[in-house]
Enzyme design. Structure first.
Site, mmCIF file in Angstrom:
data_model
loop_
_atom_site.group_PDB
_atom_site.id
_atom_site.type_symbol
_atom_site.label_atom_id
_atom_site.label_comp_id
_atom_site.label_asym_id
_atom_site.label_seq_id
_atom_site.Cartn_x
_atom_site.Cartn_y
_atom_site.Cartn_z
ATOM 1 N N HIS A 29 54.537 28.791 17.533
ATOM 2 C CA HIS A 29 53.595 27.999 16.730
ATOM 3 C C HIS A 29 52.376 28.834 16.352
ATOM 4 C CE1 HIS A 29 50.631 24.392 16.663
ATOM 5 N NE2 HIS A 29 51.352 24.325 15.560
ATOM 6 N N GLU A 45 56.167 29.973 13.096
ATOM 7 C CA GLU A 45 55.568 29.000 12.172
ATOM 8 C C GLU A 45 54.129 29.422 11.934
ATOM 9 O OE1 GLU A 45 53.091 25.264 11.399
ATOM 10 O OE2 GLU A 45 52.894 26.830 12.922
ATOM 11 N N ASP A 53 50.496 28.517 8.999
ATOM 12 C CA ASP A 53 49.931 27.614 7.991
ATOM 13 C C ASP A 53 49.372 28.422 6.826
ATOM 14 O OD1 ASP A 53 50.097 25.231 9.841
ATOM 15 O OD2 ASP A 53 48.745 26.517 10.993
ATOM 16 N N HIS A 85 44.717 27.524 9.387
ATOM 17 C CA HIS A 85 45.094 26.134 9.683
ATOM 18 C C HIS A 85 44.115 25.145 9.072
ATOM 19 C CE1 HIS A 85 45.239 22.399 12.043
ATOM 20 N NE2 HIS A 85 46.530 22.655 12.171
ATOM 21 N N GLU A 141 54.370 26.687 6.791
ATOM 22 C CA GLU A 141 53.803 25.352 6.606
ATOM 23 C C GLU A 141 52.786 25.406 5.472
ATOM 24 O OE1 GLU A 141 51.914 23.117 9.829
ATOM 25 O OE2 GLU A 141 51.165 21.750 8.291
HETATM 26 O O1 G3P Z 1 54.598 22.910 11.662
HETATM 27 C C1 G3P Z 1 54.401 22.120 12.765
HETATM 28 C C2 G3P Z 1 52.959 22.051 13.226
HETATM 29 O O2 G3P Z 1 52.333 23.276 12.971
HETATM 30 C C3 G3P Z 1 52.193 20.943 12.536
HETATM 31 O O3 G3P Z 1 50.910 20.752 13.015
HETATM 32 O O4 G3P Z 1 48.473 20.957 12.848
HETATM 33 O O5 G3P Z 1 49.747 22.643 14.147
HETATM 34 O O6 G3P Z 1 49.864 22.621 11.675
HETATM 35 P P1 G3P Z 1 49.698 21.795 12.909
HETATM 36 MG MG MG Z 2 51.323 24.216 11.339
#
Ligand code: G3P
Ligand code: MG
Length: 247
Positions: A15, A42, A44, A57, A117
């Site tokens: 993450h 993953e 953002d 993020h 994302e």
């Molecule tokens: O992609 C899953 C997760 O990253 C979604 O929540 O807030 O960590 O971007 P967040």
């Molecule tokens: Mg995310």
């Protein structure tokens, strides 16, 4: 039961690059996740004022950089000067915000698959969805594994679909809505990507029966990972890359 669509091999995904072990959404984080054996990450992505796709993020710079205010108020030239590592710990001071292009080069060179994302700045949903999809298509052209695009923003997913219909997409979900079948069909998504607290074995079966892959976040307890994989969840996203073995 529908046949399920093609899906990335790694079951575990790091993450924001490496969870909390390194400054999130930086190349340093991606390197830490990879060093722990993770073969998928993953992160953002949003747009600078001048339309460059980069990793961050929050809508604002304050928490994870030494900048202030809305991230999309600055040009890429301005954003590229910020320190995106010192907030985390001294060892990472001077780490920069990465562009999606830099991350694509790194991920391809290191054989790391990606879940991009799309996290648009407020009001820039369509523009961001289209731009990130077009960038992803170009940056991963000819790659063994194309990026998975995901978003909470249905507007961004519609724009991504219209710009590059062939890239796989997942709808991020933080609550179960009654009309999820209609939504994923309209968006042309091949997966739902849910808060793990929303999942039960029956729900996983229901999504699979509808022909959808199931991803889930953010799971940091090893026993919960085992349970979710036993239910047949296709992908588990975790911060705990030092505790949960990559597989
Ligand atoms: O992609 C899953 C997760 O990253 C979604 O929540 O807030 O960590 O971007 P967040
Ligand atoms: Mg995310």
């Amino acid at each position: 039961m529908h046949e399920l669509p093609a899906w990335p091999d790694p079951k575990l995904v790091a993450h924001r690059g490496a969870g909390k072990l390194a400054p999130e959404n930086t190349l340093a984080a991606l390197r830490v996740g990879h060093a722990h054996g993770y073969r998928m990450a993953e992160f953002d992505v949003k747009l600078s004022a001048d339309g460059v796709a980069f990793l961050l993020h929050d809508a604002t710079l304050d928490r994870t950089t030494n900048g202030r205010g809305r991230a999309d108020a600055l040009t890429w030239r301005e954003l590229s000067q910020l320190d995106a590592g010192g907030w985390h710990s001294p060892a990472f001071a001077g780490e920069t915000l990465p562009t999606l292009a830099a991350v694509a080069r790194w991920s391809r060179a290191n054989g790391v698959a990606v879940n991009v994302e799309i996290k648009p700045s407020p009001g820039r949903e369509r523009e961001t969805g289209a731009a990130v999809a077009l960038d992803a298509q170009a940056l991963w052209a000819g790659a063994d594994a194309m990026p998975l695009l995901s978003s909470f923003s249905e507007e961004a997913l519609v724009a991504a679909r219209d710009a590059v219909p062939g890239l796989p997409r997942a709808l991020l979900v933080d609550q179960i809505v009654e009309d999820w079948r209609d939504r994923v069909a309209r968006l042309g998504c091949i997966a739902v990507d849910l808060d793990h607290e929303l999942l039960t074995r029956a729900r996983v079966d229901e999504f699979h029966a509808a022909g959808l892959r199931v991803a889930t976040w953010t799971v940091n307890e090893p026993a919960r990972v085992v349970e979710l994989l036993d239910w047949g969840v296709d992908t588990v996203i975790t911060d705990a890359v030092d505790v949960i073995n990559a597989r």
